[in-house]
Design a protein around this motif. Structure first.
Motif, PDB file in Angstrom:
ATOM      1  N   LYS A 280      -0.015   2.017  -6.522  1.00  0.00           N
ATOM      2  CA  LYS A 280      -1.289   2.776  -6.891  1.00  0.00           C
ATOM      3  C   LYS A 280      -2.079   3.819  -5.733  1.00  0.00           C
ATOM      4  O   LYS A 280      -3.113   4.223  -6.351  1.00  0.00           O
ATOM      5  N   SER A 281      -1.494   3.562  -4.636  1.00  0.00           N
ATOM      6  CA  SER A 281      -2.326   4.230  -3.601  1.00  0.00           C
ATOM      7  C   SER A 281      -2.307   5.746  -3.472  1.00  0.00           C
ATOM      8  O   SER A 281      -1.416   6.119  -3.910  1.00  0.00           O
ATOM      9  N   THR A 282      -3.464   6.137  -3.152  1.00  0.00           N
ATOM     10  CA  THR A 282      -3.391   7.592  -2.639  1.00  0.00           C
ATOM     11  C   THR A 282      -2.763   8.010  -1.485  1.00  0.00           C
ATOM     12  O   THR A 282      -2.800   7.211  -0.425  1.00  0.00           O
TER      13      THR A 282
ATOM     14  N   THR B  70       2.346   4.936  -2.378  1.00  0.00           N
ATOM     15  CA  THR B  70       2.100   5.856  -3.586  1.00  0.00           C
ATOM     16  C   THR B  70       2.750   5.430  -4.744  1.00  0.00           C
ATOM     17  O   THR B  70       3.698   4.671  -4.774  1.00  0.00           O
TER      18      THR B  70
ATOM     19  N   GLU C  95      -5.583   6.641   1.035  1.00  0.00           N
ATOM     20  CA  GLU C  95      -5.464   5.326   1.147  1.00  0.00           C
ATOM     21  C   GLU C  95      -4.470   4.948   1.903  1.00  0.00           C
ATOM     22  O   GLU C  95      -4.412   4.070   2.929  1.00  0.00           O
ATOM     23  N   VAL C  96      -3.158   5.586   1.997  1.00  0.00           N
ATOM     24  CA  VAL C  96      -1.973   5.187   2.677  1.00  0.00           C
ATOM     25  C   VAL C  96      -2.418   5.511   4.253  1.00  0.00           C
ATOM     26  O   VAL C  96      -1.869   4.823   5.094  1.00  0.00           O
TER      27      VAL C  96
ATOM     28  N   ILE D 117       1.085  -1.085  -0.012  1.00  0.00           N
ATOM     29  CA  ILE D 117       0.124   0.114  -0.078  1.00  0.00           C
ATOM     30  C   ILE D 117       0.942   1.260   0.106  1.00  0.00           C
ATOM     31  O   ILE D 117       1.175   1.717   0.910  1.00  0.00           O
TER      32      ILE D 117
END
Length: 368
Positions: A346-348, A340, A351-352, A338
């Protein structure tokens, strides 16, 4: 709480200065995680007061820090700082107007920049494994090449003259060296590399070398070696496992620490502590990555540098176990993939941040 029982939890007041670019995004994420950690552990309280000192503030008021601003900051236990710099404000104005305007009067002379390869992340060095690159760079933060001495005359004429004078005082070099050797002594390898350029800078950095040698004699348990700054760049790339604690001047360590962050995988994971080791003034904690206006508002800024910075701040405040637990949770989230975009994921940002909060609840929720 039962009658007569005193709550022994420590309480910390933090000044938040998100400032420019992605600063507000990552500082918001850092505060969310810190408050989650405090609520989950129940061993300390942490509150934040926000200051809107930024390039927008400068453009409205002609200054970054209002009258009496530094006196206000002195009332806090620490400062959590985002980033300063905007495309329409010259960089030397923003740097000297905000960050250095806090660091120098507060005598935050030790700039500490740890770097390591996190589990779940990958160094661009093809032979570098987790554990091979685990450094802490100690940067002189009060004088040297950033002393601010010099000037310009006959501006715009063919005979224009500009000078930038590096200032090295024995007092500042000695206090920084003592701090760096103490840091090296506290780490398992007990190894320090003194970085210099005394072959070319034959006054200030010859004194730098002399002071380093004198301080080294007081730490016989710490192995010390010396490198010229240009040779140091190759050693960092080719033999990362041969390094541990690194001490260098203001400019040299500034450059080397960005290289270190890139070698660890991304500048988006790198923390900074601007410390006043005397604790007479609050210390300031900031991620290295800068304002990054190219990704501002896209929701993809890596908050890990701020989380690690928050961990360093907690450790400085005395919450060492909470600091370790926070960094363990952050590293676990990275190990799960998880991450960026800068780390190949691909996590925002959100989301992180949410994943770290969930990890804190999962791992630490039953430890109250």
């Amino acid at each position: 709480m039962s009658p007569g029982k005193v709550d022994s939890r420590s309480s910390y007041k933090i000044a938040s200065i998100p400032a420019d670019g992605i600063g507000p995004e990552v500082i918001s994420a850092g505060i969310t995680v810190l408050q989650k950690l405090a609520d989950t552990l129940g061993t300390f309280d942490i509150t934040f007061e926000h200051f809107d000192w930024s390039s927008d503030y400068y453009k409205k008021h002609g200054r970054y820090i209002p009258e009496g601003g530094l006196e206000t900051l002195k009332k806090f236990d620490a400062i959590l700082f985002g980033a300063v710099g905007a495309p329409d404000v010259p960089d030397h104005i923003s740097l000297w107007g905000l960050r250095l305007a806090i660091c120098q009067p507060f005598q935050q002379y030790a700039n500490v920049r740890p770097t390591k390869v996190f589990k779940g992340t990958e160094s661009p060095l093809r032979k570098c494994n987790v554990g091979d690159l685990d450094w802490v760079i100690i940067r002189e933060n009060s004088e040297g090449e950033y002393a601010g001495q010099g000037g310009r005359s006959h501006v715009g004429k063919p005979w224009e003259v500009s000078t930038e004078v590096s200032i090295f005082t024995r007092h500042a070099v000695e206090r920084l060296m003592n701090f760096a050797f103490e840091t090296a002594r506290s780490r398992p390898k007990k190894h320090i590399t003194v970085v210099t350029k005394s072959n070319a800078q034959r006054n200030g950095l010859v004194m730098w070398d002399e002071v380093a040698a004198q301080v080294a004699a007081k730490f016989p348990d710490v192995h010390c070696d010396k490198m010229l700054v240009d040779a140091m760049t190759t050693r960092m790339v080719l033999k990362p496992e041969s390094l541990d604690t690194i001490v260098a001047t203001n400019l040299h360590a500034d450059i080397l620490s960005d290289l270190a962050a890139a070698l660890a995988g991304s500048i988006g994971i790198a923390p900074t502590s601007n410390l006043d080791p005397t604790r007479e003034n609050p210390s300031m904690f900031e991620p290295i990555h800068g304002s990054a206006f190219d990704i501002t508002g896209k929701g993809i800024a890596n908050p890990v540098a701020t989380f690690w910075t928050a961990s360093e701040m907690l450790a400085w405040l005395g919450e060492k176990e909470a600091a370790r637990q926070l960094l363990d949770c952050v590293e676990s989230v990275c190990e799960k993939g998880i991450v960026t975009q800068d780390l190949g994921g691909k996590s925002t940002t959100l989301e992180v941040t949410n994943a770290v909060c969930e990890e804190i609840e999962k791992v630490l929720g039953g430890r109250k």
